[in-house]
Design an enzyme around this catalytic site. Structure first.
Site, PDB file in Angstrom:
ATOM      1  N   CYS A   9      27.524 -28.868   3.446  1.00  8.48           N
ATOM      2  CA  CYS A   9      26.268 -29.648   3.550  1.00  8.48           C
ATOM      3  C   CYS A   9      25.675 -30.212   2.258  1.00  8.48           C
ATOM      4  O   CYS A   9      26.332 -29.553   1.124  1.00  8.48           O
ATOM      5  CB  CYS A   9      25.193 -28.794   4.208  1.00  8.48           C
ATOM      6  SG  CYS A   9      25.604 -28.511   5.937  1.00  8.48           S
ATOM      7  N   CYS A 257      31.508 -22.338  -7.294  1.00  5.01           N
ATOM      8  CA  CYS A 257      32.701 -22.952  -6.717  1.00  5.01           C
ATOM      9  C   CYS A 257      33.330 -23.718  -7.545  1.00  5.01           C
ATOM     10  O   CYS A 257      32.812 -25.085  -8.066  1.00  5.01           O
ATOM     11  CB  CYS A 257      32.164 -23.752  -5.270  1.00  5.01           C
ATOM     12  SG  CYS A 257      33.802 -24.665  -4.604  1.00  5.01           S
ATOM     13  N   ASP A 370      43.220 -35.195  -7.051  1.00  4.88           N
ATOM     14  CA  ASP A 370      42.250 -33.995  -7.147  1.00  4.88           C
ATOM     15  C   ASP A 370      42.655 -32.668  -6.638  1.00  4.88           C
ATOM     16  O   ASP A 370      42.497 -31.367  -7.199  1.00  4.88           O
ATOM     17  CB  ASP A 370      40.965 -34.472  -6.936  1.00  4.88           C
ATOM     18  CG  ASP A 370      40.864 -34.947  -5.359  1.00  4.88           C
ATOM     19  OD1 ASP A 370      41.078 -33.834  -4.301  1.00  4.88           O
ATOM     20  OD2 ASP A 370      40.804 -36.279  -5.070  1.00  4.88           O
ATOM     21  N   CYS A 406      39.212 -20.646   2.267  1.00  2.00           N
ATOM     22  CA  CYS A 406      37.778 -20.718   1.685  1.00  2.00           C
ATOM     23  C   CYS A 406      36.774 -20.131   2.621  1.00  2.00           C
ATOM     24  O   CYS A 406      36.835 -20.529   3.688  1.00  2.00           O
ATOM     25  CB  CYS A 406      37.296 -22.002   1.179  1.00  2.00           C
ATOM     26  SG  CYS A 406      35.684 -22.119   0.446  1.00  2.00           S
ATOM     27  N   CYS A 457      34.057 -19.272  -8.933  1.00  5.43           N
ATOM     28  CA  CYS A 457      34.446 -18.694  -7.719  1.00  5.43           C
ATOM     29  C   CYS A 457      35.919 -19.489  -7.897  1.00  5.43           C
ATOM     30  O   CYS A 457      35.854 -20.764  -7.869  1.00  5.43           O
ATOM     31  CB  CYS A 457      33.941 -18.981  -6.448  1.00  5.43           C
ATOM     32  SG  CYS A 457      35.133 -18.510  -5.014  1.00  5.43           S
ATOM     33  N   CYS A 460      40.061 -19.331  -3.732  1.00  5.14           N
ATOM     34  CA  CYS A 460      41.345 -20.147  -3.163  1.00  5.14           C
ATOM     35  C   CYS A 460      42.633 -20.299  -3.822  1.00  5.14           C
ATOM     36  O   CYS A 460      43.607 -20.673  -3.420  1.00  5.14           O
ATOM     37  CB  CYS A 460      40.859 -21.286  -2.393  1.00  5.14           C
ATOM     38  SG  CYS A 460      40.015 -22.306  -3.454  1.00  5.14           S
TER      39      CYS A 460
HETATM   40  S1  SF4 Z   1      37.083 -20.432  -2.281  1.00  8.08           S
HETATM   41 FE1  SF4 Z   1      37.636 -22.124  -3.253  1.00  8.08          FE
HETATM   42  S2  SF4 Z   1      36.627 -23.950  -2.250  1.00  8.08           S
HETATM   43 FE2  SF4 Z   1      35.801 -21.929  -1.598  1.00  8.08          FE
HETATM   44  S3  SF4 Z   1      33.842 -21.504  -2.853  1.00  8.08           S
HETATM   45 FE3  SF4 Z   1      35.559 -20.760  -3.861  1.00  8.08          FE
HETATM   46  S4  SF4 Z   1      36.716 -22.106  -5.338  1.00  8.08           S
HETATM   47 FE4  SF4 Z   1      35.195 -23.218  -3.787  1.00  8.08          FE
END
Ligand code: SF4
Length: 504
Positions: A9, A257, A370, A406, A457, A460
């Site tokens: 969102c 993220c 990307d 994720c 983060c 992933c």
């Molecule tokens: S897991 Fe990957 S896509 Fe999800 S918040 Fe973390 S960095 Fe972003």
């Protein structure tokens, strides 16, 4: 161009202490962020204790001059919040999408509040159980319902607003960037304790309007100045005197993220005051420095429009290879491929990108991209290039190899969907028919963002999740996946089934 990824969102909210009604500000603030969600949009304004709501499916519409008065009439007031959504949780048939459209309102007795939310809740099963005890007819349509009802439950216990938000932060696991309005017209915003999704605050030049926005482009379009990024575990209230900030969680961690930099955010947005565009250029330079042999054996760089464009420019500058603008989008075929439903994806990708054949014939090409998720988008483009006579195709990918799901608002639900969860770059190159697939290293990626590794983060790509239940679910899912278990369904179905098992 990205792949079939979906983001949850986009959020915008503003309060005016001048004469101006707020609707036009939240309209433009949200419209600048329609890239964050295409399935539905909504506006909510607050006027004399009343919430006025407009929620619809699809993109935010253009407003005809003849209809402006009608919009302002339906959405009066000096305070409002808005949302665009792509569902990563809940059901996704058309009826459910309509019901799950935000902003949402939760009320009980004399308590009432409205929220606009971006992110994804991990412990949905546990929260649903708790909420159902207080609200026996609770119907879960989206994670915003969980946030708003949990906040209401804490207020019903007699807590003051700050303590209620603090309890939410302690008990809701996941990513949540929230802007909201209380029944008595308080305008607030808060973020989860890890600050996973973006949300910034800003004001109009005359300080008569204060706003929250997922990305800075929502402020820019209104001519507002950016003040700060809402911190992890921070509650911010906006009043005539400006913003009042309070950090409600004790630990000092941040897990913003990393994928926002590579893909989701608009290049003209800023995180910690740096344009995403500049960061993506640096990604391109890094990929050139990391792959000198491929640079020696290539003729041109092309990009997958549009998120590959900025890194292509960086790669071009660093390598001195010509950046050939030989891939073009069909104008007005504007849907982002990742937003569309699966069955539509192939033909849409094919329709979206056109290749200028004579520019690629006989050439050894580097494509900047990307991310690679399933690999099918890239495969289609490489097929096109080969058909047009490209001699070699090397893929430069700015986001490191995605190896796990994720749980925080990007719809990469299962290990099985991710080409990188079971294949190394050499195998991926074979599958998508590239001569080589080169991912940017995690170290260089982090350096280019200007963040420290422990402020991002990167779950992933590293498998290290910033929240405990997500880590357990990921580990459990991985064990099952490696044993050949076929994961089914969307993120919330898979994770909830595992959460249920683990809490029994
Ligand atoms: S897991 Fe990957 S896509 Fe999800 S918040 Fe973390 S960095 Fe972003």
């Amino acid at each position: 161009m990205g792949e079939q990824l979906k983001i949850a969102c986009g959020v915008f909210g503003a309060i005016s202490f001048g004469e101006q009604p707020i609707f036009s500000y939240i309209y433009w603030g949200m419209r600048a962020q329609n890239h964050r969600g295409h399935q539905s949009h909504g506006f909510l304004t607050y006027d004399s204790g009343k919430f006025n709501v407009h929620r619809r499916l699809d993109l935010i519409p253009k407003i005809k001059t003849s209809a402006i008065q009608e919009w302002f009439g339906r959405l009066p007031g000096q305070l409002g919040i808005a949302n665009v959504r792509y569902t990563t949780s809940g059901k996704c048939d058309e009826k459910a999408l309509a019901v799950g459209t935000q902003p949402v309102i939760a009320s009980k007795n004399d308590l009432k509040l409205a929220v606009s939310f971006n992110g994804n809740v991990v412990n949905t099963f546990q929260l649903k159980q708790e909420i159902s005890r207080e609200f026996p007819r609770f119907s879960y349509e989206c994670d915003a319902d969980l946030i708003s009802h949990k906040l209401l439950i804490e207020l019903m216990k007699g807590k003051d607003f700050t303590s209620a938000v603090k309890s939410c932060m302690q008990e809701i696991e996941g990513a949540y960037s929230v802007a909201g309005i209380t029944k008595d017209g308080k305008f607030f915003a808060f973020k989860d304790p890890n600050g996973i999704r973006p949300l910034c605050a800003g004001h109009s030049p005359d300080h008569s309007i204060y706003a929250f926005s997922s990305e800075t482009v929502g402020l820019d379009i209104n001519g507002f100045e950016r003040d700060f990024e809402v911190g992890p575990g921070e509650l911010v209230m906006a009043s005539k005197d400006g913003f009042q900030r309070e950090k409600l969680t004790g630990h000092d961690c941040k897990a913003f993220c990393g994928f926002e930099f590579a893909y989701f955010a608009r290049p003209d947005s800023r995180f910690d005051d740096r344009y995403v565009y500049e960061i993506r250029e640096e990604f391109g330079r890094n990929l050139v420095r990391e792959n000198p042999e491929i640079i020696k054996n290539s003729d041109i760089i092309i990009s997958l429009p549009e998120t590959g464009d900025d890194s292509a420019l960086g790669a071009h500058e660093e390598s001195r290879l010509r950046w050939e603008r030989a891939s073009r989008r069909h104008r007005y075929v504007t849907e982002r491929a990742f937003i569309l439903l699966n069955k539509e994806r192939y033909s849409t990708i094919d329709r979206k990108v056109n290749i200028l054949g004579s520019k690629v014939r006989g050439k050894r090409i580097i494509i900047t991209e990307d991310s690679v998720v399933r690999g099918d988008t890239t495969k289609i483009v490489i097929e096109k290039l080969r058909r047009m006579g490209a001699e070699k195709v090397h893929l430069f990918v700015t986001f490191p190899r995605i190896v796990g799901p994720c749980f925080y608002g990007i719809d990469m639900a299962t290990y099985g969907q991710l080409i990188g969860s079971k294949h190394n770059p050499e195998e991926i190159a074979k599958i998508i028919d590239a001569n080589a697939v080169c991912y940017q290293s995690i170290e260089n990626f982090v350096k280019a963002t200007g963040f420290k590794k422990d402020q991002l983060c990167l779950a992933c790509v590293t498998g290290k999740y910033p929240t405990p239940l997500a880590q357990k679910i990921a580990d459990e899912m991985k064990k099952k996946f490696l044993k050949g278990y076929e994961e089914k369904g969307r993120l919330y179905e898979t994770t909830e089934a595992i959460e249920q098992l683990m809490t029994k």
